[in-house]
Design a protein around this motif. Structure first.
Motif, PDB file in Angstrom:
ATOM      1  N   ARG A 189       0.832  -1.206   0.000  1.00  0.00           N
ATOM      2  CA  ARG A 189       0.000   0.000   0.000  1.00  0.00           C
ATOM      3  C   ARG A 189       0.866   1.255   0.000  1.00  0.00           C
ATOM      4  O   ARG A 189       0.613   2.203  -0.748  1.00  0.00           O
ATOM      5  N   ASP A 190       1.915   1.254   0.817  1.00  0.00           N
ATOM      6  CA  ASP A 190       2.780   2.432   0.900  1.00  0.00           C
ATOM      7  C   ASP A 190       3.588   2.624  -0.380  1.00  0.00           C
ATOM      8  O   ASP A 190       3.823   3.760  -0.814  1.00  0.00           O
ATOM      9  N   ALA A 191       4.001   1.526  -0.997  1.00  0.00           N
ATOM     10  CA  ALA A 191       4.690   1.638  -2.286  1.00  0.00           C
ATOM     11  C   ALA A 191       3.753   2.224  -3.332  1.00  0.00           C
ATOM     12  O   ALA A 191       4.157   3.061  -4.151  1.00  0.00           O
ATOM     13  N   PHE A 192       2.477   1.820  -3.300  1.00  0.00           N
ATOM     14  CA  PHE A 192       1.470   2.365  -4.223  1.00  0.00           C
ATOM     15  C   PHE A 192       1.286   3.865  -3.980  1.00  0.00           C
ATOM     16  O   PHE A 192       1.180   4.651  -4.933  1.00  0.00           O
ATOM     17  N   ARG A 193       1.280   4.252  -2.719  1.00  0.00           N
ATOM     18  CA  ARG A 193       1.119   5.675  -2.393  1.00  0.00           C
ATOM     19  C   ARG A 193       2.237   6.518  -3.006  1.00  0.00           C
ATOM     20  O   ARG A 193       2.002   7.617  -3.493  1.00  0.00           O
ATOM     21  N   VAL A 194       3.461   5.982  -2.968  1.00  0.00           N
ATOM     22  CA  VAL A 194       4.609   6.740  -3.465  1.00  0.00           C
ATOM     23  C   VAL A 194       4.697   6.668  -4.984  1.00  0.00           C
ATOM     24  O   VAL A 194       4.822   7.689  -5.663  1.00  0.00           O
ATOM     25  N   ILE A 195       4.623   5.462  -5.529  1.00  0.00           N
ATOM     26  CA  ILE A 195       4.888   5.260  -6.961  1.00  0.00           C
ATOM     27  C   ILE A 195       3.718   5.716  -7.827  1.00  0.00           C
ATOM     28  O   ILE A 195       3.911   6.349  -8.868  1.00  0.00           O
ATOM     29  N   VAL A 196       2.505   5.423  -7.402  1.00  0.00           N
ATOM     30  CA  VAL A 196       1.323   5.725  -8.220  1.00  0.00           C
ATOM     31  C   VAL A 196       0.677   7.055  -7.820  1.00  0.00           C
ATOM     32  O   VAL A 196       0.349   7.877  -8.684  1.00  0.00           O
ATOM     33  N   LEU A 197       0.515   7.274  -6.530  1.00  0.00           N
ATOM     34  CA  LEU A 197      -0.149   8.490  -6.059  1.00  0.00           C
ATOM     35  C   LEU A 197       0.827   9.650  -5.885  1.00  0.00           C
ATOM     36  O   LEU A 197       0.401  10.764  -5.594  1.00  0.00           O
ATOM     37  N   HIS A 198       2.128   9.370  -6.031  1.00  0.00           N
ATOM     38  CA  HIS A 198       3.182  10.400  -5.985  1.00  0.00           C
ATOM     39  C   HIS A 198       3.251  11.126  -4.644  1.00  0.00           C
ATOM     40  O   HIS A 198       3.581  12.306  -4.593  1.00  0.00           O
ATOM     41  N   LYS A 199       2.933  10.406  -3.570  1.00  0.00           N
ATOM     42  CA  LYS A 199       3.143  10.959  -2.245  1.00  0.00           C
ATOM     43  C   LYS A 199       4.613  10.771  -1.860  1.00  0.00           C
ATOM     44  O   LYS A 199       5.237   9.787  -2.243  1.00  0.00           O
ATOM     45  N   THR A 200       5.174  11.705  -1.119  1.00  0.00           N
ATOM     46  CA  THR A 200       6.562  11.585  -0.700  1.00  0.00           C
ATOM     47  C   THR A 200       6.668  10.570   0.445  1.00  0.00           C
ATOM     48  O   THR A 200       5.682  10.326   1.166  1.00  0.00           O
ATOM     49  N   PRO A 201       7.846   9.977   0.633  1.00  0.00           N
ATOM     50  CA  PRO A 201       8.036   9.099   1.799  1.00  0.00           C
ATOM     51  C   PRO A 201       7.692   9.795   3.116  1.00  0.00           C
ATOM     52  O   PRO A 201       7.175   9.163   4.035  1.00  0.00           O
ATOM     53  N   ASP A 202       7.959  11.094   3.198  1.00  0.00           N
ATOM     54  CA  ASP A 202       7.639  11.821   4.430  1.00  0.00           C
ATOM     55  C   ASP A 202       6.128  11.928   4.639  1.00  0.00           C
ATOM     56  O   ASP A 202       5.640  11.872   5.771  1.00  0.00           O
ATOM     57  N   LYS A 203       5.370  12.097   3.555  1.00  0.00           N
ATOM     58  CA  LYS A 203       3.924  12.134   3.666  1.00  0.00           C
ATOM     59  C   LYS A 203       3.385  10.768   4.092  1.00  0.00           C
ATOM     60  O   LYS A 203       2.471  10.687   4.925  1.00  0.00           O
ATOM     61  N   VAL A 204       3.967   9.712   3.543  1.00  0.00           N
ATOM     62  CA  VAL A 204       3.564   8.355   3.933  1.00  0.00           C
ATOM     63  C   VAL A 204       3.874   8.139   5.415  1.00  0.00           C
ATOM     64  O   VAL A 204       3.078   7.550   6.155  1.00  0.00           O
ATOM     65  N   ASN A 208       1.241   7.250   8.441  1.00  0.00           N
ATOM     66  CA  ASN A 208       1.410   6.021   9.221  1.00  0.00           C
ATOM     67  C   ASN A 208       1.794   6.279  10.677  1.00  0.00           C
ATOM     68  O   ASN A 208       1.827   5.344  11.484  1.00  0.00           O
ATOM     69  N   GLY A 209       2.134   7.526  11.008  1.00  0.00           N
ATOM     70  CA  GLY A 209       2.467   7.845  12.386  1.00  0.00           C
ATOM     71  C   GLY A 209       3.888   7.519  12.798  1.00  0.00           C
ATOM     72  O   GLY A 209       4.156   7.294  13.986  1.00  0.00           O
ATOM     73  N   TRP A 210       4.807   7.521  11.832  1.00  0.00           N
ATOM     74  CA  TRP A 210       6.223   7.268  12.130  1.00  0.00           C
ATOM     75  C   TRP A 210       7.009   8.564  12.077  1.00  0.00           C
ATOM     76  O   TRP A 210       6.668   9.474  11.314  1.00  0.00           O
ATOM     77  N   ARG A 211       8.093   8.621  12.851  1.00  0.00           N
ATOM     78  CA  ARG A 211       8.913   9.825  12.909  1.00  0.00           C
ATOM     79  C   ARG A 211      10.202   9.687  12.097  1.00  0.00           C
ATOM     80  O   ARG A 211      10.662  10.633  11.467  1.00  0.00           O
ATOM     81  N   HIS A 218      11.541   0.964   6.528  1.00  0.00           N
ATOM     82  CA  HIS A 218      12.277   1.879   5.646  1.00  0.00           C
ATOM     83  C   HIS A 218      12.308   3.291   6.239  1.00  0.00           C
ATOM     84  O   HIS A 218      11.368   3.700   6.917  1.00  0.00           O
ATOM     85  N   LEU A 219      13.368   4.018   5.952  1.00  0.00           N
ATOM     86  CA  LEU A 219      13.566   5.335   6.544  1.00  0.00           C
ATOM     87  C   LEU A 219      12.933   6.436   5.700  1.00  0.00           C
ATOM     88  O   LEU A 219      12.970   6.379   4.476  1.00  0.00           O
ATOM     89  N   ASN A 220      12.387   7.446   6.382  1.00  0.00           N
ATOM     90  CA  ASN A 220      11.954   8.657   5.694  1.00  0.00           C
ATOM     91  C   ASN A 220      13.135   9.621   5.622  1.00  0.00           C
ATOM     92  O   ASN A 220      14.274   9.242   5.910  1.00  0.00           O
ATOM     93  N   SER A 221      12.898  10.881   5.280  1.00  0.00           N
ATOM     94  CA  SER A 221      14.024  11.800   5.109  1.00  0.00           C
ATOM     95  C   SER A 221      14.723  12.095   6.434  1.00  0.00           C
ATOM     96  O   SER A 221      15.939  12.292   6.475  1.00  0.00           O
TER      97      SER A 221
END
Length: 237
Positions: A189-204, A208-211, A218-221
């Motif tokens: 789902r998160d890969a779909f959000r980034v690759i298809v919906l063009h959301k950034t890893p930080d938005k994901v 998801n509630g991760w810092r 996987h790490l965000n920025s």
């Protein structure tokens, strides 16, 4: 400069691309970066791919493997998946991880003249004192495997990049949520959000509630910049 690892090195989908961050920095224009990150790889798989890296005769090599070895040890679901998809000849164990990591370092040091550095492992999940059995076992195994990485680096006279220690200190200052189980569907789902919906890893990560992570693994920025800055110190030496 060659970087050997798994999805956290590949920097695709929901994983922050710390190699691209290093490429952007003016001080690194003297380097050409080669990304040898493949999603899902254990240390065993990275060892099998080593000939392609050796053929480049790199001047510096960063090796960052072990997160999937830990997941395969802690989660039966992940272990079954990797046993088939990654053609594992035996059951994952700390001893097998050490054996494969030593083989990687020794080949790099004997078949190239490059300077080699090993990275310890970032926490999986963000609750270092969790009483949840799954998160607690992840914490224990990440610490164990990071200690193995440090021991191998010292024994083989390789560099050591303290990702685990640096990131753990920041998480301890302000703990976050625990990773209480591993499920494949949220990762897809998160890969779909980034690759298809063009959301950034930080938005994901925010959704998801991760810092420091996008999905607990996987790490965000925020987490990825810690890695980039630590690797930068290795490059500047």
């Amino acid at each position: 400069m060659a970087c050997l690892g798994s999805s956290s090195t590949a920097g695709k989908g929901q994983a922050f691309n710390w190699i691209r961050e290093l490429e952007r920095r003016p001080r690194n224009q003297r380097f050409h970066f080669y990304n040898f990150g493949v999603g899902g790889d254990l240390a065993y798989n990275a060892l099998q791919r080593l000939p392609a890296l050796l053929a480049l005769r790199p001047q510096k090599v960063v090796v960052w493997v072990g997160g999937n070895d830990v997941l395969a040890l802690v989660s039966k679901k992940v272990r079954r998946f990797f046993r088939i998809s990654k053609h594992l000849p035996i059951e994952p164990s700390p001893e097998w991880f050490r054996e494969n990591l030593q083989a990687i370092v020794r080949r790099l040091k004997t078949e190239t003249s490059g300077i080699v550095a090993l990275c310890s492992l970032p926490p999986i999940g963000e609750d270092p004192a969790s009483v949840n059995p799954f998160q607690s076992e992840l914490n224990r195994r990440i610490e164990e495997y990071s200690a193995i990485i440090k021991e191998v680096a010292q024994a083989e006279n390789a560099g050591y990049i303290a990702i685990h220690e640096t990131m753990l200190a920041q998480i301890l200052a302000s703990p976050g949520r625990a990773l209480t189980s591993f499920r494949f569907l949220p990762f897809y789902r998160d890969a779909f959000r980034v690759i298809v919906l063009h959301k950034t890893p930080d938005k994901v990560a925010q959704l998801n509630g991760w810092r420091f992570h996008t999905d607990g693994v996987h790490l965000n920025s925020r987490g990825g910049m810690i890695v980039a800055d630590l690797v930068q110190e290795f490059l500047d030496k």
